[in-house]
Design a protein around this motif. Structure first.
Motif, PDB file in Angstrom:
ATOM      1  N   ASN A  32       0.819  -1.207   0.000  1.00 10.76           N
ATOM      2  CA  ASN A  32       0.000   0.000   0.000  1.00 10.76           C
ATOM      3  C   ASN A  32       0.856   1.262   0.000  1.00 10.76           C
ATOM      4  O   ASN A  32       0.592   2.207  -0.731  1.00 10.76           O
ATOM      5  CB  ASN A  32      -0.919  -0.014   1.232  1.00 10.76           C
ATOM      6  CG  ASN A  32      -2.056   0.967   1.137  1.00 10.76           C
ATOM      7  OD1 ASN A  32      -1.900   2.075   0.652  1.00 10.76           O
ATOM      8  ND2 ASN A  32      -3.221   0.562   1.610  1.00 10.76           N
TER       9      ASN A  32
ATOM     10  N   TYR B  68       0.847  -0.454   7.650  1.00 14.85           N
ATOM     11  CA  TYR B  68       0.548   0.964   7.426  1.00 14.85           C
ATOM     12  C   TYR B  68       1.330   1.848   8.407  1.00 14.85           C
ATOM     13  O   TYR B  68       1.803   2.925   8.036  1.00 14.85           O
ATOM     14  CB  TYR B  68      -0.953   1.223   7.579  1.00 14.85           C
ATOM     15  CG  TYR B  68      -1.833   0.389   6.677  1.00 14.85           C
ATOM     16  CD1 TYR B  68      -1.356  -0.135   5.479  1.00 14.85           C
ATOM     17  CD2 TYR B  68      -3.148   0.123   7.030  1.00 14.85           C
ATOM     18  CE1 TYR B  68      -2.166  -0.905   4.662  1.00 14.85           C
ATOM     19  CE2 TYR B  68      -3.975  -0.638   6.212  1.00 14.85           C
ATOM     20  CZ  TYR B  68      -3.478  -1.159   5.034  1.00 14.85           C
ATOM     21  OH  TYR B  68      -4.281  -1.918   4.226  1.00 14.85           O
TER      22      TYR B  68
ATOM     23  N   THR C 174      -3.053   4.366  -0.106  1.00 13.95           N
ATOM     24  CA  THR C 174      -2.149   5.518  -0.177  1.00 13.95           C
ATOM     25  C   THR C 174      -2.232   6.182  -1.552  1.00 13.95           C
ATOM     26  O   THR C 174      -2.273   7.412  -1.660  1.00 13.95           O
ATOM     27  CB  THR C 174      -0.702   5.082   0.105  1.00 13.95           C
ATOM     28  OG1 THR C 174      -0.637   4.478   1.405  1.00 13.95           O
ATOM     29  CG2 THR C 174       0.247   6.268   0.064  1.00 13.95           C
TER      30      THR C 174
ATOM     31  N   ASN D 153      -3.538   6.736   6.063  1.00 14.39           N
ATOM     32  CA  ASN D 153      -3.884   5.344   5.762  1.00 14.39           C
ATOM     33  C   ASN D 153      -3.909   4.467   7.006  1.00 14.39           C
ATOM     34  O   ASN D 153      -4.530   3.394   7.006  1.00 14.39           O
ATOM     35  CB  ASN D 153      -2.878   4.781   4.745  1.00 14.39           C
ATOM     36  CG  ASN D 153      -3.420   3.594   4.009  1.00 14.39           C
ATOM     37  OD1 ASN D 153      -4.521   3.624   3.486  1.00 14.39           O
ATOM     38  ND2 ASN D 153      -2.637   2.532   3.963  1.00 14.39           N
TER      39      ASN D 153
END
Length: 470
Positions: free
Chosen positions: A36, A159, A283, A300
């Motif tokens: 991500n 994250y 993201t 995020n």
């Protein structure tokens, strides 16, 4: 406090087993979530210089590997043991993680991400099986669902580390390599930890090691309970030996074909509703809406926190209080509305500080509905709709389709984003979710409170009016 024959607290022992084994779920979550934030850095011209297609392949190659890992992982654990295969998966996690972090080109990282996916897919099947066969019946639900909790926790950790590394060392060349490499640490703990855990009593008994199975049971049960459970295990094993194994030829039987089709469509719906667009490209979405890279990485984290809270809400408040079908439809309604709202926001508001805020609100709303309903229910329904004789065939096909659907979403989203933009991409998932709602409302059986035999009978009588059957 309940103690076994050696005087140890059995609940504490089971909790230790659950914590160590679900490191496989944590790795599952981290490895699917880390991309991500890492994608933002690895696609830069001075790094891997990824095109939209290559970006999709880097993300989705893991998911394609997971489809095959899930298909073959269960069979390998049946032959070699749950414990042995989880130890082997820990080695694959470690080597392929380092392979990804040191990759010099996109082709190399795509290859290592595929190998990593084999471990992810294997863990998605074997860890829940390991837990289910270790846990006592009265604790099985809460113990097995800890794996789902560890998956979303792994994504949250990805994250968090992405945000920390991106904000503190964001100007460092190759920072994405460190983001990925962190996953090698829990892989080491998983490998060493599995040496401390026993093999499951059911696998031992099924492979003729009855005395060893009783020895393990006495470590995690009271003595009388251990002996009674061993008798039950042996009885179930004998009954399964007398069952004819379901084969692909049985898909020609209408009620079996219909049952497997519903299982496959459930997997397709939960993937094409767009969940992993949020989990893999959150993201990127926030960057497209106007946030800077570092702010997007921090924002995020809210997605990860929402996911963890959603799974807890399902476990603690919803799972045993409401019908499966009703909860699934409520969850799908919520995610569809959130996708439509996202489409409207991204198509009508541009170059405004409100846009990223509204996108974040829509994303969190989406995840709240998905993780408290759709995510847990998909796996629960898949495990409940297949009768014992069909479970291996049905679950194998359905889980494979689920992972392939996941792969397609991960592969196609960057291409869709480049061609249709945010609003065009989101409306596609919203339309598919509406079709999924119609299918589930029309065909999804209600399994709560029904025995497997009752569910099987309802499918055998599929030609009766749907209202009567469901």
């Amino acid at each position: 406090m309940i103690k076994n024959i050696q005087g140890h607290d059995t609940k504490k022992t089971i909790r230790k087993i659950a914590v160590i084994s679900t490191l496989g779920g944590l790795l599952f979550g981290y490895d699917t979530g880390v991309v991500n934030g890492a994608l933002t850095y690895m696609k830069r011209p001075d790094q891997l210089n990824l095109s939209p297609t290559a970006e999709g392949l880097v993300t989705s190659s893991l998911l394609l590997g997971a489809a095959f890992g899930a298909m073959f992982g269960g069979r390998l654990s049946d032959k070699y043991g749950r414990k042995s295969v989880i130890k082997a998966l820990a080695v694959v996690f470690f080597i392929s993680t380092l392979g990804c972090s040191f990759s010099p080109t996109s082709n190399v990282i795509i290859s290592f991400r595929f190998i990593l996916g084999l471990a992810v897919g294997g863990a998605s099947v074997i860890v829940p099986t390991f837990l289910a066969e270790i846990a006592p019946a009265k604790l099985r639900g809460s113990i097995v669902t800890q794996n789902e909790m560890m998956i979303v926790t792994g994504q949250l950790l990805a994250y968090v580390f992405n945000a920390i590394l991106g904000n503190v060392f964001g100007d460092t060349a190759g920072i994405w390599r460190y983001m990925i490499a962190i996953a090698s640490i829990p892989a080491v703990f998983l490998w060493f930890g599995m040496f401390m855990l026993p093999e499951t009593p059911r696998w031992l008994a099924a492979n003729g090691k009855v005395a060893k199975a009783l020895e393990v049971l006495k470590q995690i049960r009271e003595e009388a309970e251990a002996e009674a459970e061993l008798e039950e295990i042996q009885k179930n094993i004998d009954e399964e030996k007398n069952l004819d194994k379901a084969t692909f030829r049985e898909l020609s039987t209408p009620w079996i074909r219909r049952l497997v089709l519903i299982g496959c469509v459930i997997g397709i719906i939960v993937q094409f509703s767009g969940i992993n667009v949020m989990m893999y490209y959150g993201t990127t979405i926030l960057e497209k809406s106007g946030l800077g890279t570092r702010a997007a990485l921090v924002a995020n984290i809210g997605n990860g926190i929402t996911s963890c809270i959603g799974v807890l809400v399902f476990i603690k408040l919803l799972s045993d209080r409401f019908g499966r079908k009703r909860l699934f439809l409520i969850g799908l309604s919520g995610t569809t509305i959130a996708m439509i709202a996202m489409t409207i926001v991204t198509s009508t508001i541009s170059k405004s500080y409100l846009l990223p805020v509204l996108v974040m609100c829509c994303t969190i709303t989406y995840l709240a509905f998905y993780q408290s309903c759709l995510g847990p229910l998909a796996w629960l329904l898949e495990s409940e709709i297949f009768p014992l004789r069909l479970r291996g065939l049905g679950m194998g096909i359905a889980v494979f389709v689920l992972w392939i659907s996941n792969f397609l979403v991960g592969l196609l989203f960057p291409i869709m984003l480049a061609r249709f933009g945010l609003s065009g991409s989101f409306i596609s998932f919203a339309i598919f979710s509406i079709l999924g709602f119609i299918f589930m409302w029309r065909f999804c059986p209600e399994t709560r409170g029904k025995s497997l035999e009752e569910i099987e009978q309802s499918f055998r009588e599929y030609k009766k009016p749907e209202k009567e059957m469901l």
